[in-house]
Design an enzyme around this catalytic site. Structure first.
Site, PDB file in Angstrom:
ATOM      1  N   HIS A 208       1.950   1.982  -3.418  1.00 16.46           N
ATOM      2  CA  HIS A 208       0.884   2.605  -4.220  1.00 16.46           C
ATOM      3  C   HIS A 208       0.786   4.101  -3.922  1.00 16.46           C
ATOM      4  CE1 HIS A 208      -0.705  -0.987  -6.029  1.00 16.46           C
ATOM      5  NE2 HIS A 208      -0.772  -1.587  -4.865  1.00 16.46           N
TER       6      HIS A 208
ATOM      7  N   CYS B 237     -15.960  -2.629   8.221  1.00 12.11           N
ATOM      8  CA  CYS B 237     -16.684  -1.371   8.469  1.00 12.11           C
ATOM      9  C   CYS B 237     -16.815  -0.578   7.168  1.00 12.11           C
ATOM     10  CB  CYS B 237     -15.897  -0.550   9.492  1.00 12.11           C
ATOM     11  SG  CYS B 237     -16.439   1.163   9.628  1.00 12.11           S
TER      12      CYS B 237
ATOM     13  N   THR C 208       0.833  -1.209   0.000  1.00 14.81           N
ATOM     14  CA  THR C 208       0.000   0.000   0.000  1.00 14.81           C
ATOM     15  C   THR C 208       0.863   1.253   0.000  1.00 14.81           C
ATOM     16  OG1 THR C 208      -1.651  -1.206   1.272  1.00 14.81           O
ATOM     17  CG2 THR C 208      -1.869   1.181   1.233  1.00 14.81           C
TER      18      THR C 208
HETATM   19 ZN   LIG Z   1      -0.002  -3.095   5.037  1.00 10.87          ZN
HETATM   20 ZN   LIG Z   2     -18.324   0.848  10.999  1.00  8.52          ZN
END
Ligand SMILES: [Zn+2]
Ligand SMILES: [Zn+2]
Length: 349
Positions: A49, A113, A46
């Site tokens: 990126h 979430c 990540t």
């Molecule tokens: Zn990571």
């Molecule tokens: Zn949440």
């Protein structure tokens, strides 16, 4: 404590790369947060990126931001609502910061979430001397977990989560892809009672490491008929579960064919483009194969499970660490990654 700190920042008008600063302000915590003195942090895909400022980053991230999220450190200050952490606690951080309010948070699935915030992406992270985070996103470390091992909970957690989803106890398991996360999935499968773990990859050197991490059999998918070999190794039946770390179309199709009927394919790897299932009728529908994805880590089951894997006989930390660098020399760590050195690179502030 000093007034300023060092850190790596994705700047607003810098199209690629990160900038090393020595004069960043030390984060000010709110009542629900803790301030962590960072001991070390690992570089994640990540982060790469974000450095490249690709489409994903442009959509999600607001520069300037201090990046980094796979970390270990010590709490040096706590907000006034924080009762379950104290100064001196050693912690690692869950990078997915759930809202606590949405349907998923309220039904025991905070890891998916819908309003998730990301440590080191949507808010400042851990490539710095100090980092702050909501206290309930910290994981207390036992004394026998080293700082470098602690940095592995977050990245390797996806592999552990895949193993949890595959319910490997007593089963035969195929793990496709033998990078650090695949190696972790192999050692976790063995630790949690898989009777036979078959590992596949395209590179023989990686398969040698897979053996050291617990694989009972290794197959180079480029050099054999993988489904046929897997059938031979499983009494003609196929594996009970397959865990894909690659996100690659050929590997996913091949894994479906390696599964027995009513087996389960768990997808951990992220395809970077649309993929096609070549024969969904025969490979999946008629054979009642289950297909499932896992996202990040389960909070905190995956963390507890990884702690067990680390202490088990199969996981070998030195096989998943690629190198260690002072944070200011992050360019040297990146050069190693880009030249194909396997394993996680660790930065020390
Ligand atoms: Zn990571
Ligand atoms: Zn949440």
């Amino acid at each position: 404590m000093k007034d300023t700190m060092c850190g790596l920042v994705k700047e607003v008008n810098a199209p690629s790369g990160l900038v090393y600063h020595t004069d960043l302000s030390i984060p000010e915590i709110n009542d629900d947060e803790v301030l962590i003195k960072v001991h070390c942090s690992a570089i994640c895909g990540t982060d790469l990126h974000i450095m490249e400022w690709d489409e994903w980053s442009q959509k999600r991230i607001k520069a300037p931001v201090t990046v980094g999220h796979e970390t270990a450190g010590e709490i040096v200050a706590v907000g006034k609502n924080v009762t379950e952490r104290k100064v001196g606690d050693r912690v690692s951080c869950e990078s997915h910061i759930p809202c606590g309010e949405c349907y998923f948070c309220k039904n025991g699935m905070p890891h998916i979430c819908k309003n998730v915030k990301l440590f080191g992406c949507t808010q400042n992270g851990a490539f710095a001397e100090y980092a702050k985070i909501r206290w309930d996103c910290t994981f207390l470390l036992e004394d026998d977990v080293t700082d470098e091992a602690a940095c592995m909970f977050e990245p390797m957690g996806a592999g552990i989560h895949g193993v949890e989803a595959a319910e490997v106890n007593g089963k035969t398991v195929l793990v496709s892809g033998c990078g650090p996360i695949g190696l972790t999935a192999i050692s976790a499968s063995k630790t949690f009672g898989a009777v036979k773990v078959i590992a596949c990859d395209l590179i023989d050197e990686k398969l040698e490491v897979a053996k050291k991490m617990g694989a009972d059999a290794v197959l180079n998918s480029a050099k054999c008929d993988l489904p046929a070999e897997v059938r031979t190794l499983t009494g003609g039946v196929g594996v009970d579960a397959a865990i894909d770390i690659t996100g690659a179309e050929p590997a996913l199709n091949s894994a479906l064919k390696c599964l027995r009927a009513a087996g389960r394919l768990v997808c951990v790897g992220l395809p970077t483009k649309p993929i096609t299932f070549h024969d969904m009728t025969d490979d999946l529908v008629y054979r009642e194969v289950q297909l499932t994805g896992v996202s990040g880590r389960k909070i905190w089951e995956t963390w507890e499970d990884f702690a067990k894997v680390m202490k088990g006989p199969y996981f070998k930390l030195d096989q998943v660490i690629g190198g260690r660098f002072p944070m200011k020399d992050f360019e040297a760590a990146l050069a190693q990654i880009h030249s194909g050195v396997p394993g996680k690179m660790i930065l020390y502030p």
